[in-house]
Design an enzyme around this catalytic site. Structure first.
Site, PDB file in Angstrom:
ATOM      1  N   HIS A 126      41.654  37.780  30.251  1.00  0.00           N
ATOM      2  CA  HIS A 126      40.505  37.899  31.142  1.00  0.00           C
ATOM      3  C   HIS A 126      40.551  39.263  31.808  1.00  0.00           C
ATOM      4  CE1 HIS A 126      37.309  36.619  33.826  1.00  0.00           C
ATOM      5  NE2 HIS A 126      37.953  37.305  34.762  1.00  0.00           N
TER       6      HIS A 126
ATOM      7  N   ASP B  58      32.678  26.462  41.095  1.00  0.00           N
ATOM      8  CA  ASP B  58      32.714  27.923  41.166  1.00  0.00           C
ATOM      9  C   ASP B  58      31.322  28.512  40.963  1.00  0.00           C
ATOM     10  OD1 ASP B  58      33.905  30.621  41.166  1.00  0.00           O
ATOM     11  OD2 ASP B  58      33.182  30.615  39.104  1.00  0.00           O
TER      12      ASP B  58
ATOM     13  N   ARG C 248      28.320  33.223  47.377  1.00  0.00           N
ATOM     14  CA  ARG C 248      29.075  34.426  47.778  1.00  0.00           C
ATOM     15  C   ARG C 248      28.286  35.690  47.452  1.00  0.00           C
ATOM     16  NH1 ARG C 248      33.962  34.119  44.253  1.00  0.00           N
ATOM     17  NH2 ARG C 248      34.503  36.096  45.178  1.00  0.00           N
TER      18      ARG C 248
ATOM     19  N   SER D 183      38.223  31.830  41.925  1.00  0.00           N
ATOM     20  CA  SER D 183      37.044  31.775  41.066  1.00  0.00           C
ATOM     21  C   SER D 183      37.428  32.044  39.608  1.00  0.00           C
ATOM     22  CB  SER D 183      36.034  32.819  41.571  1.00  0.00           C
ATOM     23  OG  SER D 183      35.057  33.072  40.626  1.00  0.00           O
TER      24      SER D 183
ATOM     25  N   LYS E 174      38.173  28.968  36.256  1.00  0.00           N
ATOM     26  CA  LYS E 174      37.507  28.985  34.944  1.00  0.00           C
ATOM     27  C   LYS E 174      38.517  29.160  33.812  1.00  0.00           C
ATOM     28  CE  LYS E 174      34.812  32.018  36.702  1.00  0.00           C
ATOM     29  NZ  LYS E 174      33.866  32.912  37.317  1.00  0.00           N
TER      30      LYS E 174
HETATM   31  N1  URA Z   1      34.711  37.341  38.518  1.00  0.00           N
HETATM   32  C1  URA Z   1      34.662  36.022  38.793  1.00  0.00           C
HETATM   33  O1  URA Z   1      34.569  35.193  37.901  1.00  0.00           O
HETATM   34  N2  URA Z   1      34.696  35.642  40.087  1.00  0.00           N
HETATM   35  C2  URA Z   1      34.814  36.495  41.123  1.00  0.00           C
HETATM   36  O2  URA Z   1      34.857  36.086  42.257  1.00  0.00           O
HETATM   37  C3  URA Z   1      34.863  37.875  40.810  1.00  0.00           C
HETATM   38  C4  URA Z   1      34.820  38.272  39.494  1.00  0.00           C
END
Ligand code: URA
Length: 433
Positions: free
Chosen positions: A82, A161, A168, A183, A187
């Site tokens: 990621h 999220d 946010r 966050s 995932k």
């Molecule tokens: N990418 C995400 O998935 N969440 C965040 O809060 C920032 C970047």
């Protein structure tokens, strides 16, 4: 329990317990807690922060709010990567085939671009016919048969999220390390891989502007992963300038192919080898040094490129556009972005290049916008190069002529020059295990 008590507790700098954090996540996801109170809660977290325990709880509560993909049918150690988001970051297109070609399975779920950063799914969709929506069964059977699949998120991964991130985004509470870490990790942990390599970017084009902040985020994510029982490594990489020479969907696919054919820019190649090596190491292929050698070999002998071709065929894409990238969607309008002054390039603001590329049509302002696969920017010069006033620094690609003026306006002042060559800066800034 009342949300107001939790807002006050956090506002006053106190630690929340697991029940309280779960109460917030569950209540906001199912609609029992209103936006205005959730926004106040997030702002309290933004200013007061969360410790490692609270952050792990937030992650697990968001992870458990939806489906958790079960990849256990696929033999071997499944690895994922990621990136915290950057400009010109096409590393997944290169790293995933390298890792799969070295025998470590990759079942990757990727996202679309939003704002100034791009997304792997948009890039892959510039290959005619390529299918990014796979069912869980298709994803698993592809990985079982060829070791590699990249798809858009299936099912209902971390819905909490999705809702919290959207709030946010409009309440100025994105840039908090605990909120970002929870966050991303909710995932990633929901996507079902056994081990995760995190590419944490630091610099003008990244969420974390300094190396120090990026390091804190990286440590927190690695700790969350450990707390959730999964192996993870974070690689800190520089995102002050765009990565490689191309920004935009088809343009980045072409550059990824270049790297996979043994050419391409060295900054991009170096990051890809490092990320792939870390994935291979977590996948059980020996020491990091040995894995660096394996990665470099799969680029130079063409096996990683063959793996990408195999994946593209398997997911319905036209492999001939990878054999000849001139067949990828191509912009009808090309305009030069010229140097405003003579000198050595001492700064190339990645965020502005990302925003300009999005304005040309490569990105979207809202999730429902469509992207122009041919749009983007090709750099002719990089950090440290010398330029003459009026000399082209980059070529803007778009299919809509009127988009050029907005992009050129964004790029104004994005490249700074100096009289002396700037110091060489490393692209790999650190590693956290
Ligand atoms: N990418 C995400 O998935 N969440 C965040 O809060 C920032 C970047």
């Amino acid at each position: 329990m009342f949300i107001l008590d939790l807002i006050l507790k956090k506002r006053n700098g106190m630690k929340l317990n697991w029940d309280e954090i779960e109460y917030f996540v569950r209540g906001y996801t199912n609609g029992d807690i209103e936006d205005y109170q959730a926004a106040a809660f997030l702002m309290a977290v933004f200013f007061q922060g969360m410790d490692a325990d609270e952050t792990l709880c937030l992650t697990e509560a968001m992870l458990n709010s939806g489906d958790i993909v079960d990849l256990s049918e696929i033999p071997g150690i499944k690895t994922d990567k990621h990136s915290t988001g950057g400009v010109g970051d096409k590393t997944t297109l290169i790293v995933a085939p390298i890792v799969a070609s070295c025998g470590v399975p990759v079942a990757k779920m990727s996202g679309r671009g939003l704002g100034h950063t791009g997304g792997t799914i948009d890039k892959l969709e510039s290959i005619p016919g390529f299918q990014t929506s796979l069912t869980r069964e298709q994803l698993i059977s592809n990985v079982k048969e060829i070791g590699l699949a990249i798809a858009g998120q299936t099912g209902n991964l971390a819905p909490a999220d999705k809702k919290i991130y959207a709030l946010r985004d409009v309440t100025g509470t994105i840039e908090n390390i605990s909120l970002i870490a929870a966050s991303i990790m909710s995932k990633k942990l929901a996507s079902g891989s056994d081990a995760i390599v995190l590419d944490v970017k630091a610099g003008s084009g990244a969420f974390m502007k300094s190396k120090n902040e990026a390091e804190k985020l990286a440590k927190m994510m690695v700790e969350i992963s450990r707390g959730a029982g999964k192996k993870a490594v974070a690689v800190l990489t520089a995102m002050d300038s765009p990565l490689g020479m191309s920004i935009g969907n088809a343009l980045e696919v072409a550059e990824a192919v270049d790297i996979l054919k043994g050419h391409g820019p060295t900054d991009l190649k170096e990051i890809c080898i490092e990320l792939a090596a870390n994935m291979l190491m977590l996948g059980g292929k020996g020491s990091l040094d040995n894995c660096r050698k394996l990665s470099a070999k799969s680029l130079s002998d063409g096996t990683a490129f063959e793996k990408l071709l195999e994946m593209v065929k398997r997911q319905g894409g036209d492999p001939s556009v990878l054999e000849d990238t001139g067949k990828l969607p191509m912009a009808s309008v090309k305009v030069d972005y010229k140097a405003e002054r003579t000198g050595y390039i001492i700064q190339m603001n990645a965020e502005k290049f990302g925003m300009a590329s999005a304005a040309l049509g490569a990105g979207r302002k809202t999730i429902t916008d469509t992207v122009d696969p041919s749009a983007g920017i090709v750099l002719l010069k990089k950090y440290g190069d010398i330029v003459e006033k009026g000399e082209p620094i980059a070529i803007l690609h778009t299919s809509k002529k009127e988009k050029n003026s907005e992009a050129l306006e964004i790029l104004k002042g994005s490249v700074l020059t100096g009289e002396k060559p700037p110091p060489k800066v490393p692209i790999i800034l650190g590693r956290i295990e």
